[in-house]
Design an enzyme around this catalytic site. Structure first.
Site, PDB file in Angstrom:
ATOM      1  N   HIS A  67      15.503 -96.471  47.725  1.00 23.84           N
ATOM      2  CA  HIS A  67      15.082 -98.073  47.139  1.00 23.84           C
ATOM      3  C   HIS A  67      13.529 -97.552  46.549  1.00 23.84           C
ATOM      4  O   HIS A  67      13.194 -96.572  46.313  1.00 23.84           O
ATOM      5  CB  HIS A  67      14.650 -98.800  48.598  1.00 23.84           C
ATOM      6  CG  HIS A  67      13.622 -98.368  49.232  1.00 23.84           C
ATOM      7  ND1 HIS A  67      14.150 -97.200  50.564  1.00 23.84           N
ATOM      8  CD2 HIS A  67      11.947 -98.116  49.340  1.00 23.84           C
ATOM      9  CE1 HIS A  67      12.636 -96.176  50.648  1.00 23.84           C
ATOM     10  NE2 HIS A  67      11.854 -97.056  50.710  1.00 23.84           N
ATOM     11  N   HIS A  76       5.722 -97.123  45.208  1.00 26.43           N
ATOM     12  CA  HIS A  76       6.747 -95.730  45.292  1.00 26.43           C
ATOM     13  C   HIS A  76       8.980 -95.868  45.427  1.00 26.43           C
ATOM     14  O   HIS A  76       8.731 -96.870  45.531  1.00 26.43           O
ATOM     15  CB  HIS A  76       6.800 -94.726  46.924  1.00 26.43           C
ATOM     16  CG  HIS A  76       7.013 -95.593  48.315  1.00 26.43           C
ATOM     17  ND1 HIS A  76       6.765 -96.397  49.297  1.00 26.43           N
ATOM     18  CD2 HIS A  76       8.763 -95.269  48.553  1.00 26.43           C
ATOM     19  CE1 HIS A  76       7.615 -96.208  50.022  1.00 26.43           C
ATOM     20  NE2 HIS A  76       8.745 -96.075  49.959  1.00 26.43           N
ATOM     21  N   GLU A 106       9.189 -90.564  48.467  1.00 20.51           N
ATOM     22  CA  GLU A 106       9.056 -90.193  49.514  1.00 20.51           C
ATOM     23  C   GLU A 106      11.219 -89.672  48.854  1.00 20.51           C
ATOM     24  O   GLU A 106      11.637 -89.848  48.853  1.00 20.51           O
ATOM     25  CB  GLU A 106       9.794 -91.663  50.131  1.00 20.51           C
ATOM     26  CG  GLU A 106      10.139 -92.108  51.484  1.00 20.51           C
ATOM     27  CD  GLU A 106      10.360 -92.931  52.088  1.00 20.51           C
ATOM     28  OE1 GLU A 106      10.338 -93.073  53.160  1.00 20.51           O
ATOM     29  OE2 GLU A 106      10.248 -94.420  51.260  1.00 20.51           O
TER      30      GLU A 106
END
Length: 157
Positions: free
Chosen positions: A29, A101, A150
């Site tokens: 994502h 992010h 991430e």
């Protein structure tokens, strides 16, 4: 979907032999910090016709999240939960919100941490449980071309 799953399994098998990279299998994502998650979710739904989840508070991460489901990935809308939230600090600098992010899937987050830790700074020494119930860790944006990154361990079927 089956083809992507078999490609992910192959990437994980190859990476286990190499053990020198994070074994990224795909984009999970893109996260967008917003001042009002409900208003942003309504906008994405109205303008793009996208499916959006219900808001979910994640106190351990200091955010409320809504996922915008797209055919090939997700957008994660982030609203700060309190002043100490890292997203609150981001919104101080970017009051209208913005890209926060990106999240990449890996086969094994602990093995990925070990593989990359000599080349990048990790923001925690142990993975935390993310919004999907999977282990996650963040890499410092200064070590990743300015992008907070991430890594999420996603179970393979």
């Amino acid at each position: 979907m089956a083809a992507r799953s078999s490609v992910s399994r192959l990437a994980c098998a190859v990476s286990r032999r190499m053990q020198s990279t994070a074994a990224v299998t795909r984009l999970n994502h893109l996260a967008i910090a917003v001042p009002d998650v409900r208003a942003a979710a309504a906008q994405y739904q109205a303008v793009l016709g996208a499916r959006v989840s219900e808001p979910q508070a994640l106190p351990e991460h200091g955010v409320t999240v809504v996922f915008v489901q797209l055919e090939n990935t997700k957008l994660e809308l982030l609203e700060p939960l309190g002043e100490a939230s890292p997203v609150a600090k981001f919104l101080e600098k970017n009051p209208a919100g913005g890209m926060h992010h990106m999240c990449l899937e890996v086969c094994n987050v602990k093995a990925s941490m070990a593989a990359v830790s000599e080349r990048v700074r990790l923001l925690s020494s142990e993975p935390k449980i993310g919004a999907h119930g999977n282990p996650v860790v963040f890499m410092h944006p200064k070590d990743m071309a300015g992008v907070l990154t991430e890594l999420e361990e996603v179970p393979r079927s």
